[in-house]
Design a protein around this motif. Structure first.
Motif, PDB file in Angstrom:
ATOM      1  N   VAL A  16      -8.787 -40.027  -2.626  1.00 26.32           N
ATOM      2  CA  VAL A  16      -9.941 -40.186  -3.954  1.00 26.32           C
ATOM      3  C   VAL A  16     -11.029 -39.841  -3.320  1.00 26.32           C
ATOM      4  O   VAL A  16     -11.678 -39.832  -2.219  1.00 26.32           O
ATOM      5  N   MET A  17     -11.818 -39.001  -4.436  1.00 26.95           N
ATOM      6  CA  MET A  17     -13.188 -38.101  -3.843  1.00 26.95           C
ATOM      7  C   MET A  17     -14.154 -38.637  -5.108  1.00 26.95           C
ATOM      8  O   MET A  17     -15.343 -38.106  -5.232  1.00 26.95           O
ATOM      9  N   GLN A  18     -14.000 -39.875  -5.909  1.00 26.68           N
ATOM     10  CA  GLN A  18     -14.737 -40.189  -7.081  1.00 26.68           C
ATOM     11  C   GLN A  18     -15.826 -40.947  -6.144  1.00 26.68           C
ATOM     12  O   GLN A  18     -15.593 -41.972  -5.557  1.00 26.68           O
ATOM     13  N   ALA A  19     -17.293 -40.630  -6.787  1.00 28.35           N
ATOM     14  CA  ALA A  19     -18.354 -41.389  -6.368  1.00 28.35           C
ATOM     15  C   ALA A  19     -18.453 -41.846  -5.048  1.00 28.35           C
ATOM     16  O   ALA A  19     -18.912 -43.277  -4.526  1.00 28.35           O
ATOM     17  N   PRO A  20     -18.460 -40.974  -4.152  1.00 27.87           N
ATOM     18  CA  PRO A  20     -18.582 -41.476  -2.422  1.00 27.87           C
ATOM     19  C   PRO A  20     -20.105 -41.755  -2.303  1.00 27.87           C
ATOM     20  O   PRO A  20     -20.220 -42.524  -1.335  1.00 27.87           O
ATOM     21  N   GLY A  21     -21.083 -41.344  -3.006  1.00 26.84           N
ATOM     22  CA  GLY A  21     -22.580 -41.435  -2.579  1.00 26.84           C
ATOM     23  C   GLY A  21     -23.128 -42.764  -2.803  1.00 26.84           C
ATOM     24  O   GLY A  21     -24.077 -43.108  -2.125  1.00 26.84           O
ATOM     25  N   SER A 133     -14.549 -32.813  -9.396  1.00 30.37           N
ATOM     26  CA  SER A 133     -12.986 -32.982  -9.465  1.00 30.37           C
ATOM     27  C   SER A 133     -12.071 -32.399 -10.416  1.00 30.37           C
ATOM     28  O   SER A 133     -11.154 -31.624 -10.108  1.00 30.37           O
ATOM     29  N   ASP A 134     -12.688 -32.196 -11.762  1.00 32.21           N
ATOM     30  CA  ASP A 134     -12.008 -31.493 -12.779  1.00 32.21           C
ATOM     31  C   ASP A 134     -12.109 -30.061 -12.524  1.00 32.21           C
ATOM     32  O   ASP A 134     -10.964 -29.247 -12.861  1.00 32.21           O
ATOM     33  N   LEU A 135     -13.256 -29.623 -12.334  1.00 32.65           N
ATOM     34  CA  LEU A 135     -13.331 -28.141 -12.011  1.00 32.65           C
ATOM     35  C   LEU A 135     -12.170 -27.781 -10.972  1.00 32.65           C
ATOM     36  O   LEU A 135     -11.740 -26.600 -10.816  1.00 32.65           O
ATOM     37  N   PHE A 164      -6.243 -33.978  -4.932  1.00 30.01           N
ATOM     38  CA  PHE A 164      -4.810 -33.409  -5.265  1.00 30.01           C
ATOM     39  C   PHE A 164      -4.068 -34.399  -6.127  1.00 30.01           C
ATOM     40  O   PHE A 164      -3.286 -35.124  -5.870  1.00 30.01           O
ATOM     41  N   ALA A 165      -4.638 -34.554  -7.483  1.00 33.09           N
ATOM     42  CA  ALA A 165      -4.069 -35.236  -8.538  1.00 33.09           C
ATOM     43  C   ALA A 165      -2.731 -34.834  -8.934  1.00 33.09           C
ATOM     44  O   ALA A 165      -2.144 -33.759  -8.517  1.00 33.09           O
ATOM     45  N   THR A 168      -1.489 -31.295  -9.875  1.00 33.07           N
ATOM     46  CA  THR A 168      -1.910 -29.987  -9.167  1.00 33.07           C
ATOM     47  C   THR A 168      -1.061 -28.915  -8.603  1.00 33.07           C
ATOM     48  O   THR A 168       0.231 -29.323  -8.226  1.00 33.07           O
ATOM     49  N   ALA A 169      -1.500 -27.808  -8.966  1.00 38.28           N
ATOM     50  CA  ALA A 169      -0.651 -26.785  -8.493  1.00 38.28           C
ATOM     51  C   ALA A 169      -0.048 -26.717  -7.005  1.00 38.28           C
ATOM     52  O   ALA A 169      -0.965 -26.797  -6.000  1.00 38.28           O
ATOM     53  N   ALA A 170       1.228 -26.320  -7.012  1.00 35.06           N
ATOM     54  CA  ALA A 170       1.820 -26.234  -5.474  1.00 35.06           C
ATOM     55  C   ALA A 170       1.260 -25.238  -4.559  1.00 35.06           C
ATOM     56  O   ALA A 170       0.692 -24.165  -5.333  1.00 35.06           O
ATOM     57  N   ALA A 171       0.966 -25.660  -3.482  1.00 35.55           N
ATOM     58  CA  ALA A 171       0.353 -24.370  -2.621  1.00 35.55           C
ATOM     59  C   ALA A 171       0.761 -24.870  -1.178  1.00 35.55           C
ATOM     60  O   ALA A 171       0.839 -26.054  -0.561  1.00 35.55           O
ATOM     61  N   GLY A 172       0.874 -23.628  -0.307  1.00 35.37           N
ATOM     62  CA  GLY A 172       1.063 -23.912   1.229  1.00 35.37           C
ATOM     63  C   GLY A 172      -0.429 -23.583   1.785  1.00 35.37           C
ATOM     64  O   GLY A 172      -1.174 -22.919   1.389  1.00 35.37           O
TER      65      GLY A 172
END
Length: 202
Positions: A16-21, A133-135, A164-165, A168-172
């Protein structure tokens, strides 16, 4: 000429990366855990963040993240890191026109997959993505992210926007470095390496 696009972000152990601050940063979906980063900040964390901004030539933000940072940094130019952040090039990816009063800001109006691809072609150096996150999901699908610099915090939140919701596009990824702060934050870096390589352990 081409820039490297670096996603630099804070994530919980479950991504989760939402609202850390802090409270009020992003309460989308009734998120109840705003400010989960604060108890784990120490001197090494500060050094890592300082080094990231010193290396960067520009910063790319989504509209919400831009508004959050633009409401803070211009008013505290003497705060640690303030001079660098206020003076560096800033880019806002948005689908609709907006007025950007924070100095050295360029608004990229249109589909981010296209405007950011163009930005990378016409600039040099390193552009870091903060929050947004959306970007980030759009950039992932368009394979525009060159590197991830993740600060993984020792907390599990169970809900919220994830780096990585689903979908999300697969990636190595290629691991390029890691360290741990005294507060238990793992700083790990990866370079994009194309599509995942498959095999069998049988």
């Amino acid at each position: 000429m081409a820039s490297r696009l670096v996603v630099s972000t804070f994530v919980s152990l479950d991504g989760v990366m939402q609202a850390p601050g802090g409270p009020g940063e992003d309460d989308t979906g009734g998120f109840p855990w705003s400010g989960w980063l604060a108890p784990h900040v120490d001197e090494v964390f500060g050094q890592i963040m300082g080094e990231q901004f010193e290396r960067a030539d520009g910063m790319l933000l989504g509209r919400r993240s831009y508004n959050i940072l633009a409401a803070h940094w211009p008013g505290v130019p003497d705060e640690e890191g303030g001079a660098k952040i206020n003076s560096m090039a800033k880019y806002v990816a948005t689908r609709s026109p907006m007025t950007a009063e924070w100095r050295n800001t360029e608004v990229l109006v249109g589909e981010a997959a296209e405007t950011v691809a163009d930005l990378k072609k016409r600039t040099d150096g390193e552009i870091i993505v903060q929050g947004s996150s959306d970007l980030i999901r759009t950039l992932q699908r368009a394979e525009l992210v060159d590197e991830y610099r993740l600060l993984v915090f020792p907390v599990v939140l169970g809900e919220g926007k994830r780096l990585f919701a689903e979908g999300t596009a697969a990636a190595g990824l290629k691991h390029t470095g890691s360290t741990t702060t005294g507060a238990g934050v793992v700083y790990v870096t990866y370079e994009w390496a194309g599509k995942p390589v498959l095999g069998s352990v049988a």
